[in-house]
Design a protein around this motif. Structure first.
Motif, short mmCIF file in Angstrom:
data_model
loop_
_atom_site.label_atom_id
_atom_site.label_comp_id
_atom_site.label_asym_id
_atom_site.label_seq_id
_atom_site.Cartn_x
_atom_site.Cartn_y
_atom_site.Cartn_z
N LEU A 181 22.75 58.16 23.59
CA LEU A 181 22.39 59.49 23.36
C LEU A 181 23.19 60.78 23.92
O LEU A 181 23.55 61.74 23.39
CB LEU A 181 20.79 59.78 23.45
CG LEU A 181 20.09 61.05 22.94
CD1 LEU A 181 20.39 61.26 21.67
CD2 LEU A 181 18.90 60.98 23.39
N PRO A 182 23.40 60.64 25.28
CA PRO A 182 24.05 61.83 25.99
C PRO A 182 25.24 62.11 25.35
O PRO A 182 25.75 63.64 25.26
CB PRO A 182 24.39 61.25 27.41
CG PRO A 182 23.12 60.28 27.48
CD PRO A 182 22.83 59.59 26.23
N LEU A 183 26.38 61.08 24.90
CA LEU A 183 27.38 61.54 24.47
C LEU A 183 27.34 62.05 23.08
O LEU A 183 28.18 63.09 22.74
CB LEU A 183 28.29 60.13 24.13
CG LEU A 183 29.93 60.50 23.94
CD1 LEU A 183 30.64 61.25 24.89
CD2 LEU A 183 30.74 59.02 23.79
N ALA A 243 26.60 65.61 23.54
CA ALA A 243 27.53 66.38 24.01
C ALA A 243 28.36 66.77 22.87
O ALA A 243 28.68 68.11 22.57
CB ALA A 243 28.68 65.55 24.90
N TRP A 244 28.56 66.04 21.81
CA TRP A 244 29.05 66.51 20.54
C TRP A 244 28.26 67.55 19.85
O TRP A 244 28.62 68.46 19.25
CB TRP A 244 29.38 65.56 19.70
CG TRP A 244 30.67 64.47 19.92
CD1 TRP A 244 30.69 63.49 20.60
CD2 TRP A 244 32.06 64.90 19.63
NE1 TRP A 244 32.01 62.93 20.59
CE2 TRP A 244 32.68 63.87 20.23
CE3 TRP A 244 32.70 65.95 19.11
CZ2 TRP A 244 34.16 63.92 20.18
CZ3 TRP A 244 34.07 65.96 19.09
CH2 TRP A 244 34.63 64.91 19.67
N PHE A 245 27.09 67.20 19.78
CA PHE A 245 25.85 68.26 19.29
C PHE A 245 26.05 69.54 20.08
O PHE A 245 26.01 70.62 19.26
CB PHE A 245 24.60 67.70 19.62
CG PHE A 245 23.39 68.28 19.07
CD1 PHE A 245 23.05 68.68 17.76
CD2 PHE A 245 22.46 69.13 20.10
CE1 PHE A 245 21.97 69.34 17.22
CE2 PHE A 245 21.72 69.71 19.74
CZ PHE A 245 21.17 69.99 18.43
N CYS A 252 26.91 71.16 31.23
CA CYS A 252 26.26 69.92 31.64
C CYS A 252 24.86 69.61 30.76
O CYS A 252 24.05 68.69 31.10
CB CYS A 252 25.93 69.64 33.29
SG CYS A 252 24.62 71.00 33.74
N HIS A 253 24.41 70.53 29.66
CA HIS A 253 23.23 70.29 29.13
C HIS A 253 23.17 69.01 28.39
O HIS A 253 21.96 68.53 28.56
CB HIS A 253 23.11 71.51 28.21
CG HIS A 253 21.77 72.05 27.64
ND1 HIS A 253 20.72 71.91 28.51
CD2 HIS A 253 21.27 72.10 26.44
CE1 HIS A 253 19.62 72.38 27.76
NE2 HIS A 253 20.07 72.38 26.69
N ALA A 254 23.88 68.33 27.94
CA ALA A 254 23.92 67.45 27.16
C ALA A 254 23.62 66.06 28.29
O ALA A 254 22.56 65.16 28.01
CB ALA A 254 25.11 66.73 26.62
N ILE A 255 23.87 66.10 29.43
CA ILE A 255 23.80 65.40 30.41
C ILE A 255 22.15 65.35 31.00
O ILE A 255 21.39 64.58 31.19
CB ILE A 255 24.53 65.21 31.77
CG1 ILE A 255 26.01 65.15 31.43
CG2 ILE A 255 24.30 64.46 32.80
CD1 ILE A 255 26.95 65.60 32.40
#
Length: 571
Positions: free
Chosen positions: A233-235, A238-240, A458-461
């Motif tokens: 999900l995190p990666l 990140a694309w999201f 860093c929001h996706a993380i």
């Protein structure tokens, strides 16, 4: 010790070699658990990437449901919850790594691409006001910078207020019904900004937009968890979130052209901007009704085909890989409401609150420079056309750094330290802006702003970190909303830091942002220390139990989610 994924220690799950905290796994334990020994023992190579690890995909003989007693326990849980994919649950089902990789690519195309496009539709209307004000919009409707700030505060306050209620409605109706509904609604309201005449109308529309947009992000993130494993999900997120920079780049190009329409039919350029972009996102909202399936086994639809997007075997792979990664993903139906009791339980999970505090403050420093970039450039003497195009370089670098920092976090299995790099990056640029003399070249100031706004987002993380530590569907649904409520609270603070009497260089505002940046850097390390401490306390209690006691606990405990003694927080 690296912050491995929030897991329960013990018996093996299918193929998720994530955890590096091997100290949490007793050497002689044979207890039953919901997550993998493979997760706990990390895999052959620390921090292997998705393409490098054969063990990350494909089924194995030794997984969380390989013990019949555990499998039967969870089958009963799924039946009682009326989990929508329970008919595809099969502890004995096997599949190859290549099959799973191919299927994940198919999910990326079918699910992730459309989720990204929907997010673009949201952010287009969150950001186009920043470009509209470069076209003399404020003066034409009788407003100043402070009025604009109040309007943004109203928007963010309503956005915040809508997060949790919207999440609860979405959980009851289903994201596939609720998200398209609010998208169509906000597109109509956003397009009506073309007819703004005064400050009161501006405030009213900003309130409506906030109420309609507020629940989108936590709702869409929860929907994505129905299709992706926690490590994937995190990666994807990140694309999201590259939607942010994509919209800023495309939006700047669109604005540079559309704002030149000033005078056509007596309209200003900003009026055409709101109307045209409203029509674009309206189409995305309409198609979302038919392109968002409720879940992996619910893709059959007149528009998507009578056989759906996935074959029976693909559905079996999708469901079983998710449940072997995280059995708790089946403990609620995707049309099941979160009632007051479950809501209260989620809110009082106090060990999640350090992450909420991070969400409150970490995004404040770059927000005012980002929101005011085009306006500042206009004040420095650049034209409307130049001010919009000059925003593009920082957005391109922002997207690149977003993907790099998320990849690094996944590669080294570290969240707090890697995420702190965002504010570490911002610090020298903000310090330079504070110290830069007033008479300096406009191009030097632009270069500093561009460097600052190119920070590794860093929001996706953090969203993945929050979801992983939630460890239950009911907690995940609420914690996603609470986290975003804190983020929007931070945005409210940020929207009031640059004031009218401080323009055009905003010296006072930049000094405040510099102080918050320093605080954020310290905060990330404090939160990491907090989760290390909480895991050590659990280690002590867990290791004091005999293997038989551990086994009995795993099958009979009433503890849920992060309250389980065999769960460990990621950091």
């Amino acid at each position: 010790m690296q912050g491995g994924p929030g897991v329960r220690v013990g018996k093996a799950a299918d193929s998720n070699p994530e955890i590096k905290e091997t100290s949490i796994v007793p050497n002689d334990t044979k207890h039953l658990s919901q997550t993998s020994k493979e997760e706990a023992l990390e895999g052959e190579s620390e921090g292997e990437s998705e393409g490098e690890s054969e063990r990350e995909y494909g089924s194995t003989e030794d997984h969380v449901f390989s013990d019949p007693a555990v499998a039967e326990h969870w089958r009963d849980v799924y039946e009682r919850a009326r989990y929508e994919n329970r008919h595809r649950f099969d502890p004995d089902f096997r599949w190859t790594a290549e099959e799973e990789r191919r299927l994940v690519r198919k999910v990326d195309f079918r699910i992730m691409v459309w989720a990204w496009l929907m997010f673009c539709a949201l952010d287009m209307h969150r950001r186009n006001i920043n470009r509209a004000i470069s076209d003399n919009m404020l003066a034409e409707i009788g407003m100043n910078t402070n009025d604009y700030n109040y309007g943004q505060t109203i928007f963010l306050a309503c956005f915040l207020a809508a997060e949790l209620p919207s999440g609860l409605v979405s959980k009851k109706l289903g994201a596939d019904v609720w998200i398209p509904t609010i998208m169509v609604s906000w597109s109509i309201v956003a397009g009506s900004q073309a007819f703004l005449k005064n400050r009161a109308g501006f405030y009213a529309i900003k309130a409506l937009l906030g109420l309609l947009m507020g629940g989108f992000i936590p709702d869409i993130v929860l929907w994505l968890t129905y299709f992706y494993k926690s490590r994937e999900l995190p990666l994807r997120l990140a694309w999201f979130w590259t939607a942010l920079s994509t919209v800023n780049i495309v939006g700047s190009l669109l604005a540079a052209g559309i704002l030149q329409m000033r005078g056509i039919n007596g309209w200003s350029g900003w009026q055409w901007l709101f109307l045209i972009e409203g029509l674009i996102t309206l189409l995305v909202g309409i198609f979302s009704w038919v392109l968002m399936p409720p879940g992996p086994t619910q893709t059959r639809h007149w528009f998507r085909g009578k056989d759906g997007w996935f074959s029976e075997r693909e559905e079996l792979i999708l469901v079983n890989r998710l449940l072997r990664d995280d059995p708790s993903k089946g403990d609620m139906n995707n049309r099941q409401a979160v009632g007051p009791t479950l809501l209260f339980k989620a809110v009082k999970d106090w060990e999640m609150w350090p992450l909420y505090i991070i969400g409150l403050t970490t995004y404040i420093p770059p927000a005012p420079p980002s929101n005011y970039l085009s306006y500042i450039l206009r004040q420095l003497g650049f034209s409307v056309f130049q001010a919009n195009l000059l925003a593009i370089p920082s957005q391109f670098l922002f997207a690149v750094n977003l993907l790099i920092v998320t990849w690094i976090s996944r590669r080294v299995d570290e969240r707090a330290v890697v995420s702190s790099s965002a504010n570490i990056w911002i610090f020298p640029w903000m310090l330079a802006l504070v110290l830069l003399p007033d008479g300096s070249s406009a191009w030097i100031r632009y270069a500093l702003l561009t460097g600052l706004l190119s920070y590794p987002y860093c929001h996706a993380i953090l969203v993945g970190w929050n979801a992983r530590n939630s460890n239950a569907v009911r907690t995940r649904a609420i914690s996603a909303a609470l986290y975003n409520m804190f983020v929007q609270s931070g945005n409210i603070i940020a929207s009031n830091i640059y004031r009218d009497d401080d323009q055009p260089l905003y010296h006072r505002g930049n000094r405040a942002l510099l102080g918050i940046t320093v605080f954020n850097i310290v905060l990330f390390y404090a939160v990491k220390a907090f989760y290390v401490w909480r895991n050590k306390l659990r280690d002590r209690k867990w290791n004091a139990m005999t293997p038989e006691e551990q086994e009995n606990y795993a099958l009979t405990t009433k503890d849920e989610g992060m309250q389980r003694l065999d769960f460990r927080f990621v950091h």
